[in-house]
Motif scaffolding. Structure first.
Motif, PDB file in Angstrom:
ATOM      1  N   ARG A  58     -16.901   3.624 -22.882  1.00 10.01           N
ATOM      2  CA  ARG A  58     -17.603   3.218 -21.839  1.00 10.01           C
ATOM      3  C   ARG A  58     -17.432   1.656 -22.082  1.00 10.01           C
ATOM      4  N   ARG A 111     -37.007  -1.846 -19.818  1.00 12.84           N
ATOM      5  CA  ARG A 111     -36.313  -0.703 -20.000  1.00 12.84           C
ATOM      6  C   ARG A 111     -36.679   0.240 -21.035  1.00 12.84           C
ATOM      7  N   ASP A 117     -30.854   1.886 -18.389  1.00 14.33           N
ATOM      8  CA  ASP A 117     -31.094   0.536 -17.778  1.00 14.33           C
ATOM      9  C   ASP A 117     -32.235   0.831 -16.626  1.00 14.33           C
ATOM     10  N   TYR A 122     -26.654  -2.949 -28.213  1.00 15.51           N
ATOM     11  CA  TYR A 122     -25.903  -3.865 -27.288  1.00 15.51           C
ATOM     12  C   TYR A 122     -25.533  -5.110 -27.880  1.00 15.51           C
ATOM     13  N   ARG A 174     -36.568   4.993 -22.233  1.00 19.01           N
ATOM     14  CA  ARG A 174     -35.714   5.200 -23.470  1.00 19.01           C
ATOM     15  C   ARG A 174     -36.797   6.018 -24.438  1.00 19.01           C
TER      16      ARG A 174
END
Ligand code: GLC
Ligand code: CA
Length: 533
Positions: free
Chosen positions: A200, A388, A322, A65, A392
């Protein structure tokens, strides 16, 4: 399938977190060839589209990100040729590809930012948000970063602050600069030309900030970011023309799609962005706030339903990269009964359901000790349990070494349940959660009313049982979900009781015989779906 089937509206979208999906070369990190090798699995599951979390070159401060190049693939995930091959293989199987575009901010390693911070008169200076300090070298205003600390980072070399809503390594782009706008619209074109079906849009509703940098009103909150009302750094009206421009660009290609990640989402906010001329859809995260309580889910569905007229289309989300895993939030131990109820709830709504990888086999959060933590949020706020990493962990494919995810050393630890909870074992067990998802995904394809039909609740103050109809001109479907570990009776009104029903799905029974009185007896945690004959 009927010819009106529109993939993003009538289909189901599956989120892949590429790093943790499937590793093809043994470096311990999932990659594009790994994803390609699992496409048949996704067809078997029955989803319609894959949303890939970012695969662009990234220093991984925020695991993709933070993008360092919007038009390339990070070597750890493969090459552009691997990407083209994935798109082709997906399309051959009728699967669409949705890319994650992170356009609010780039990485501080993006060449645009490297230029921008190099001097005040660099042509890229104005591609980011730079401001002079307030008196006493203080930040220009009191805005906070989501990931901790002030949203302004001092740059000694050029004597100004730059703005970052997330980590300091994620400087925000200046969307008011027409050249930024053009460059980013070209990014959309680049991927659409490569055959990408949709996008997205990461935190799209913070692209614009107040041009006068007005202070946000204060409120009570746990972290400094939560102690402000985000009036001036979020949802600014200037973004509307931009969304229109993006939409027009998407509409110039056939059947392209954009779903926005609504930051600080509320139902009315998300619905306001998912409108003709704006985005096709915007995430509504209100399911994530529902406790194990049918009344809470009903209220949420009704709220969503009432916000969308004919021309908007909702989304339903129970998990993503998330938030804690669905199983971690709702299940007891390794028991999947509640997860089967939730699968039926998610896949029988009027709106596009999103499934996060591994939720179809009930993966649980991994407990990651501090020394192994990777997520910047987890590290920053430790020991607060906001990290988070837990959701993951690598996908659990088989009972083999590292759950079949990699032949090397996985980048993150696997869950202790991996030897027993994996795709292979659930495939072989007809009553597994995987088969529940699979059957429900088939059913959603078969029954048009489950996709487009009206949502009509049958009980208005449910305590342990949620029941509703999905109804269109041609078909009525009854969905009854028992949230309780006890048997429960659903009393049907006369008309409903008398009509002939056929069993379309049950997690507990193979046959359905019409009850003598007008009530349906549901087994503990049963999800029952009937179709009017
Ligand atoms: C979105 C992503 C999240 C990321 C953040 C900053 O919320 O889902 O994973 O950290 O944006 O890009
Ligand atoms: Ca790899």
């Amino acid at each position: 399938m009927d010819s009106n089937f529109l993939w993003w509206r009538d289909g189901v979208i599956y989120q892949i977190y590429p790093r943790s999906f499937a590793d093809s070369n043994g470096d311990g990190i999932g990659d594009l060839p790994g994803i390609q090798s699992k496409l048949d699995y996704l067809v078997e599951l029955g989803v319609d589209a894959l949303w890939l979390s970012p695969v662009y070159p990234s220093p991984d401060v925020d695991f993709g990100y933070d993008v360092a190049d919007y038009t390339d693939i990070d070597p750890k995930y493969g090459t552009l040729a691997d990407f083209d091959s994935l798109v082709e293989a997906a399309h051959q199987r009728g699967l669409r590809i949705v890319m994650d575009l992170v356009l609010n901010h780039s990485s501080d390693q993006h060449p645009w930012f490297i230029q921008s911070r190099s001097s005040r008169d660099n042509p890229y200076r104005d591609w980011y948000i730079w401001r002079d300090p307030a008196p006493g070298k203080r930040p220009p205003n009191g805005w906070q970063s989501v990931f901790g600390g002030k949203a302004w980072e001092w740059d000694e070399a050029t004597g100004q602050y730059y703005y970052h809503m997330f980590c300091r390594e994620q400087p925000d782009l200046n969307w008011r600069n027409p050249r930024v706008r053009q460059a980013i619209l070209d990014v959309f074109r680049f991927w659409m030309e490569r055959g990408v079906d949709g996008f997205r849009l990461d935190v799209f509703n913070v692209y614009f900030k107040d041009d006068q940098l007005r202070e946000n009103p204060r409120r009570l909150g746990r972290r400094p970011f939560d102690s402000q009302v985000h009036l001036y750094d979020c949802d600014r009206p200037e973004m509307i023309p931009l969304l229109q421009e993006i939409r027009a660009l998407l509409d110039s290609y056939p059947e392209r799609y954009a779903v926005g990640e609504t930051f600080l989402s509320t139902t009315s906010k998300a619905a306001g962005y998912a409108r003709p001329g704006l985005l096709h859809a915007a995430f509504d995260f209100s399911f994530l706030a529902c406790k194990w309580d049918p009344a809470a889910f009903l209220k949420t569905i009704q709220a969503i339903d009432s916000q969308y007229s004919q021309d908007g289309w909702p989304t339903y989300v129970l998990g993503n990269h998330d938030v804690d895993r669905i199983a971690t939030r709702y299940a007891h131990g390794e028991d999947d009964e509640r997860l089967k109820v939730l699968a039926a709830l998610l896949l029988t709504q009027r709106g596009t359901p999103f499934i996060y990888q591994g939720d179809e086999i009930g993966m649980r959060n991994v407990h990651v000790p501090r020394a192994e933590m990777k997520d910047p949020v987890g590290l920053r706020y430790w020991p607060m349990p906001v990290g988070r990493d837990g959701e993951r962990s690598p996908m659990q494919w088989s009972g083999g070494a590292h759950a079949g995810f990699t032949i090397g050393t996985p980048w993150m630890r696997l869950h202790a349940n991996a030897p027993i909870r994996h795709v292979e074992s659930q495939r072989n067990r007809p009553d597994s959660l995987f088969h529940v998802y699979r059957r429900l995904l088939r059913l959603r394809k078969e029954l048009p009313a489950l996709r487009g039909g009206m949502f009509l609740p049958l009980n208005y103050e449910p305590r342990s049982l949620l029941a509703y109809l999905r109804k269109d001109e041609g078909q009525t479907v009854l969905v009854a979900l028992n949230f309780s570990r006890r048997r429960n009776r659903l009393v049907l009104g006369g008309g409903l009781a008398r009509s002939g029903w056929r069993l379309a799905y049950s997690s507990k029974r193979a046959e359905y015989t019409a009850p003598r009185d007008s009530s349906l007896l549901l087994e503990p945690y049963e999800a029952l779906i009937l179709v009017q004959q």
